[in-house]
Design an enzyme around this catalytic site. Structure first.
Site, PDB file in Angstrom:
ATOM      1  N   ASP A   1       0.832  -1.186  -0.346  1.00 51.25           N
ATOM      2  CA  ASP A   1       0.184   0.286  -0.311  1.00 51.25           C
ATOM      3  C   ASP A   1       0.923   0.825   0.122  1.00 51.25           C
ATOM      4  OD1 ASP A   1      -3.032   0.297   1.363  1.00 51.25           O
ATOM      5  OD2 ASP A   1      -2.493   1.828  -0.192  1.00 51.25           O
TER       6      ASP A   1
HETATM    7  C1  GLC Z   1      -4.486   4.388  -0.415  1.00 45.65           C
HETATM    8  C2  GLC Z   1      -4.992   3.122   0.225  1.00 45.65           C
HETATM    9  C3  GLC Z   1      -5.472   1.984  -0.594  1.00 45.65           C
HETATM   10  C4  GLC Z   1      -5.811   2.482  -2.028  1.00 45.65           C
HETATM   11  C5  GLC Z   1      -4.047   3.140  -2.383  1.00 45.65           C
HETATM   12  C6  GLC Z   1      -3.642   3.344  -4.049  1.00 45.65           C
HETATM   13  O1  GLC Z   1      -3.660   4.544   1.063  1.00 45.65           O
HETATM   14  O2  GLC Z   1      -5.369   2.492   0.878  1.00 45.65           O
HETATM   15  O3  GLC Z   1      -6.361   0.980  -0.711  1.00 45.65           O
HETATM   16  O4  GLC Z   1      -5.898   1.602  -2.856  1.00 45.65           O
HETATM   17  O5  GLC Z   1      -3.375   3.759  -1.577  1.00 45.65           O
HETATM   18  O6  GLC Z   1      -4.781   4.780  -3.804  1.00 45.65           O
END
Ligand code: GLC
Length: 744
Positions: free
Chosen positions: A289
């Protein structure tokens, strides 16, 4: 004209693949092609495939952070997220394919969670439909529109189980139950990747199961907080939906921000290698993430980013989302012998494998067809699917004296800021959804019931203490026969980084309801929210309560059609609605404890209960009313014994005893009365959504097999235990018929 680099790459792929006279099954051919590309890559180019950077969009449209274009050109960035439209994707892909040395195509990821342009209800709302076909179709439509817009990867499905509505991201999941959550995870993967997981199809997306793992259990419901649970709870409650999505063929997984048992997920070799790749047999790529590698320094398991990067790559991470850690430190760490290049090769192999499966090497511009984008985005059948799902997602929580459905021509006062909002209807993670494209609930009510029969007043904002609009709202309400009050949370009060310590309706909206109540007119409360709320007071005041979540692009029309009975609501809650925040965590599949309360008014002080609140939820898991009513016969069992290798049939007759045709979700629960460890008082093991005309009956049959009863036993082996079981069937987890059987 393909550039020289591309030609070298293609020729070498063909040459090397053809000279390796191995089996010609597609998987082996892809492996040979992966090998042939890997052999051409420098260490820096390999690491570039482990880098994922975000595109940015500002008022001028898509922009890339400075330097990223150079990184793509130098082969230092092999993957981009948040870039979409065929024009923009083509521009970036062209740089990668025609200007970098090897011309390796980019992956393009985006958070297409509940729709791309045509937005469906938030995922928690979709789950309340209990309609797996419609849920799969929603993901299918999302994939078609996203792929037609240049994308080939979605960061979905989010499958995190949660029993804590203080956590704002419950809006993105499928509720509290592992069985339902697993079935929905499978449906969403099928929708995104296509029924046969043909990633080469230009209208499928690479799915990404997130957030691995147990992100939905942060202590105190506070996002990004510590997750700590027993291995048994993790394996029996939180792991199943991830496993289901992987078994359904998902080819990427995203690590979660949280620690689990003291180890941040992005650095957990147990989670990413031993469990995910070892036990679950996952063959796809693991992406972190957003900057979750860097965050391991804050977690306190790494001194600095470089050390965190080493932890991550050794744990099994293949791609660093936005952290710039692999990009900055991995090459030197290989040169210094801190990590072997073959570990990098394994990670890069998994990234290249997915790119070959997507067909990107055959045609890097396959997702960049502008005519198809124009034809497929907002296609009528997509809007129809979104309308259908929006209606099915809505849950009727109360309908005293059948105040609903409304009758056309009645004078209706529509009150509340959310009634006139379109942005809020899209909820969080709205991807490329346009809220100026759509109509509000108020617009749709006027269209349906006539401008002259709908009177609107905002009354108050969703947040804040400004009561100056109350007078106007009261005056408006006085002109009407019935009041439709639309209240709840703004769209950004749930989703990421939106945890609450108080789950009541915010601001002075409920005060407004109190005032309107004094007019002695029927009040229908329409709720827009992304989490279970404490609706105790609203439930006392309202004559009807309709939970609509954030119902998406077609939400206004869906609410209108449900309020006027064009569609008979059929949704059922997939998360418990507590009476108050103090009861949390409160969920249906709880343990009995050594001091359970047995009667509603158990006077014994020394029981597992509160001195200031009942134990019961306001609305239990699986709960939802209809404009009609359903009656259940007693359960019939084909036998009261289930052999270790046999099965038994459980049947119930359901009758529509009201005057409307309607749908009912018949739910099957089981209880293991005595186990080597304590067992939940109920566990969902099956459901069937049936449609019954007024007066019609149907016999619903479930087949019970021993594997449905398996769990992690005292010695942590997974299996069943003979003994006595109870079986329950009904329209929610509380009001059920029961029967008993013995597992031999
Ligand atoms: C965010 C979220 C994740 C998402 C990623 C990209 O922080 O936790 O669910 O897919 O970043 O946007």
């Amino acid at each position: 004209m393909k550039n020289i680099a591309q030609l070298i790459l293609m020729l070498s792929i063909i040459l090397l693949a053809s000279c390796q006279q191995k089996k010609s099954d597609p998987a082996s051919i892809i492996e040979q092609k992966v090998d042939s590309v890997l052999k051409l890559m420098t260490l820096e180019e390999k690491i570039g495939q482990m880098v994922l950077y975000t595109s940015d969009w500002d008022i001028t449209g898509p922009t890339l952070k400075k330097g990223y274009l150079e990184d793509i050109k130098n082969g230092h960035c092999g993957n981009i997220f948040n870039a979409h439209t065929t024009a923009y994707v083509h521009k970036l892909q062209k740089i990668a394919v025609e200007e970098s040395r090897l011309g390796i195509p980019l992956l393009f990821g985006y958070d297409v969670i509940h729709g791309h342009k045509t937005i469906f209800p938030i995922s928690l709302g979709e789950s309340a439909s209990w309609d797996l076909v419609a849920i799969e179709n929603g993901a299918r439509v999302a994939a078609i529109e996203a792929a037609a817009s240049g994308l080939n990867w979605t960061f979905a499905p989010m499958v995190d189980i949660s029993v804590d509505p203080r956590w704002g991201r419950v809006s993105e999941g499928a509720g509290e139950d592992p069985f339902l959550g697993s079935r929905i995870a499978e449906a969403r993967v099928r929708g995104f990747q296509g029924k046969d997981n043909n990633l080469a199809d230009t209208l499928t997306l690479l799915a990404c199961v997130k957030h691995f793992a147990a992100y939905g259990a942060p202590q105190a419901g506070r996002d990004y907080n510590t997750v700590d649970m027993s291995q048994r709870v993790f394996l029996d409650t939180y792991l199943p939906p991830y496993k289901a999505a992987i078994d359904a063929g998902a080819m990427s997984v995203m690590t979660s921000f949280n620690e689990l048992d003291g180890v941040p997920a992005s650095g957990s070799k147990y989670l990413l290698t031993d469990l995910l790749r070892g036990k679950l047999g996952f063959k796809g790529l693991v992406v972190t993430d957003h900057t979750s590698i860097n965050e391991m320094v804050n977690h306190g398991v790494a001194d600095n980013d470089a050390e965190a990067g080493l932890l991550a790559v050794k744990a099994g991470v293949d791609m660093d989302m936005q952290g710039e850690v692999f990009f900055k430190y991995l090459k030197k760490q290989v040169d210094d012998g801190l990590v072997e290049e073959k570990l990098i090769d394994e990670a890069v192999r998994r990234v290249l494998r997915v790119k070959f499966m997507l067909g990107l090497f055959d045609d890097p511009y396959k997702y960049c067809n502008e005519a198809r984008e124009k034809q497929l985005v907002y296609a009528p059948e997509h809007l129809e699917a979104a309308l259908d799902m929006a209606k099915k997602s809505m849950v009727l929580l109360k309908n005293n004296n059948n105040v609903l459905p409304l009758k056309k021509g009645e004078k209706i006062a529509v009150i509340g800021e959310l009634a006139a909002s379109t942005r809020d209807l899209l909820g969080s993670w709205k991807a490329a959804g346009d809220w100026d494209f759509m109509k509000s609930t108020l617009d749709e009510l006027k269209l349906y019931n006539g401008e002259k029969n709908i009177f609107f007043a905002e009354g108050c904002k969703t947040i804040g203490n400004d009561r100056s609009g109350f007078t106007q709202a009261m005056a408006t309400a006085r002109k009407a026969e019935k009041i439709v009050l639309v209240i709840g949370e703004n769209w950004d009060w749930s989703g990421e980084a939106a945890s609450r310590t108080n789950i009541k309706i915010p601001g002075v909206q409920t005060e407004l309801l109190e005032k309107l109540k004094a007019l002695n007119k029927p009040i229908i409360v329409v709720l827009m929210n992304g989490r279970p709320l404490d609706l105790t007071r609203e439930n006392e005041l309202a004559d009807a309560l309709l939970e609509t979540w954030y119902a998406g692009t077609m939400g206004g029309k869906a609410i209108t059609q449900v309020l006027y009975g064009e569609y008979n609501p059929s949704g059922k809650l997939t998360m418990t609605f507590p009476m108050n925040v103090g009861q949390i965590p409160l969920y249906y599949n709880a343990k009995n404890t050594g001091r359970p309360i047995y009667l509603p008014n158990d006077k014994d002080k020394y029981k597992s209960k509160y001195i200031d609140s009942p134990n019961d939820p306001l609305f239990p898991f699986g709960y939802g009313l209809s404009y009609t009513t359903f009656a259940y016969s007693d359960i019939k069992l084909s036998s009261n014994e289930l052999a270790a290798k046999g099965d038994l049939k459980a049947t119930v007759r359901v009758t529509n005893t009201g005057k409307y045709d309607g749908e009912e979700v018949v739910q099957l629960y089981v209880r293991d009365l005595v186990g080597s460890v304590t067992r939940p008082v109920k566990e969902l093991k099956g459901f069937e959504k049936i449609r019954l005309k007024a007066g019609e009956s149907k016999v619903v049959t479930f087949t019970i097999t021993p594997d449905m009863l398996a769990f992690h036993r005292l010695d942590m082996t997974y299996g069943t235990e003979p003994g006595d079981y109870k079986l329950f069937m009904g329209g929610n987890s509380r009001d059920v018929k029961e029967a008993g059987f013995k597992l031999k």
